[in-house]
Design a protein around this motif. Structure first.
Motif, mmCIF file in Angstrom:
data_model
loop_
_atom_site.group_PDB
_atom_site.id
_atom_site.type_symbol
_atom_site.label_atom_id
_atom_site.label_comp_id
_atom_site.label_asym_id
_atom_site.label_seq_id
_atom_site.Cartn_x
_atom_site.Cartn_y
_atom_site.Cartn_z
ATOM 1 N N UNK A 63 -55.191 -25.321 22.141
ATOM 2 C CA UNK A 63 -53.972 -24.583 21.853
ATOM 3 C C UNK A 63 -52.889 -25.523 21.368
ATOM 4 N N UNK A 64 -52.233 -25.147 20.291
ATOM 5 C CA UNK A 64 -51.144 -25.941 19.718
ATOM 6 C C UNK A 64 -49.873 -25.098 19.750
ATOM 7 N N UNK A 65 -48.835 -25.641 20.328
ATOM 8 C CA UNK A 65 -47.531 -24.971 20.351
ATOM 9 C C UNK A 65 -46.539 -25.848 19.599
ATOM 10 N N UNK A 67 -43.064 -25.682 16.389
ATOM 11 C CA UNK A 67 -42.202 -24.936 15.475
ATOM 12 C C UNK A 67 -42.642 -25.093 14.022
ATOM 13 N N UNK A 68 -43.568 -26.019 13.784
ATOM 14 C CA UNK A 68 -43.992 -26.330 12.421
ATOM 15 C C UNK A 68 -45.405 -25.796 12.156
ATOM 16 N N UNK A 69 -45.507 -24.769 11.359
ATOM 17 C CA UNK A 69 -46.810 -24.221 11.016
ATOM 18 C C UNK A 69 -47.633 -25.220 10.196
ATOM 19 N N UNK A 70 -46.980 -26.001 9.383
ATOM 20 C CA UNK A 70 -47.669 -27.047 8.619
ATOM 21 C C UNK A 70 -48.320 -28.047 9.558
ATOM 22 N N UNK A 71 -47.569 -28.489 10.566
ATOM 23 C CA UNK A 71 -48.113 -29.424 11.551
ATOM 24 C C UNK A 71 -49.266 -28.783 12.323
ATOM 25 N N UNK A 72 -49.113 -27.531 12.707
ATOM 26 C CA UNK A 72 -50.156 -26.840 13.456
ATOM 27 C C UNK A 72 -51.454 -26.767 12.663
ATOM 28 N N UNK A 73 -51.369 -26.426 11.391
ATOM 29 C CA UNK A 73 -52.576 -26.338 10.560
ATOM 30 C C UNK A 73 -53.212 -27.707 10.369
ATOM 31 N N UNK A 74 -52.401 -28.740 10.185
ATOM 32 C CA UNK A 74 -52.925 -30.098 10.034
ATOM 33 C C UNK A 74 -53.664 -30.514 11.310
ATOM 34 N N UNK A 83 -62.506 -23.038 18.867
ATOM 35 C CA UNK A 83 -61.396 -22.167 18.501
ATOM 36 C C UNK A 83 -60.105 -22.937 18.709
ATOM 37 N N UNK A 84 -59.188 -22.814 17.771
ATOM 38 C CA UNK A 84 -57.868 -23.422 17.925
ATOM 39 C C UNK A 84 -56.826 -22.315 17.823
ATOM 40 N N UNK A 85 -56.064 -22.151 18.870
ATOM 41 C CA UNK A 85 -54.995 -21.151 18.921
ATOM 42 C C UNK A 85 -53.685 -21.817 18.528
ATOM 43 N N UNK A 86 -52.855 -21.105 17.780
ATOM 44 C CA UNK A 86 -51.551 -21.636 17.376
ATOM 45 C C UNK A 86 -50.461 -20.727 17.934
ATOM 46 N N UNK A 87 -49.615 -21.313 18.759
ATOM 47 C CA UNK A 87 -48.466 -20.649 19.387
ATOM 48 C C UNK A 87 -48.848 -19.416 20.215
#
Length: 105
Positions: A63-65, A67-74, A83-87
């Motif tokens: 899980x990645x929390x 504010x930066x969607x770019x950082x999350x995807x990277x 599976x990788x969950x974002x926010x």
């Protein structure tokens, strides 16, 4: 909270738990715990997080929390997890097939 508060006096139950001040060598950090448990570790930068996460023998989910969607995807593209969950975390129907990597596969 006691199990009897919820009518579960005949079983063993764990209330949601957040463990802080964790270190990489702790059993609670190294093993997959199937329950409402969060281990909190500090980090210096993104590279350290990826290295530590991928250094685990498990890889069911991450899980990645941020504010930066770019950082999350990277970060998601560099994590060795099924599976990788974002926010958010573990949002999906139970019927949805899933799998992991390494010892979680």
């Amino acid at each position: 909270t006691e199990a009897s508060d919820f009518g579960h006096e005949d079983g063993y139950y764990l209330s949601p738990a957040i463990f802080t001040n964790c270190r990489d060598n702790m059993r609670i950090v190294q093993e997959e715990i199937f329950g409402m448990v969060m281990s909190v570790l500090t980090f210096r930068d993104e590279e350290e997080v990826i290295s530590r996460a991928n250094g685990s023998t498990f890889g069911l989910a991450a899980g990645i929390y941020t504010n930066s969607l770019t950082q999350a995807h990277r970060m998601a593209s560099n994590l060795d997890a099924g599976t990788v969950w974002i926010n958010n975390y573990n949002l999906g129907p139970v019927e949805l097939p899933f799998g992991g990597n390494k010892q979680s596969g």
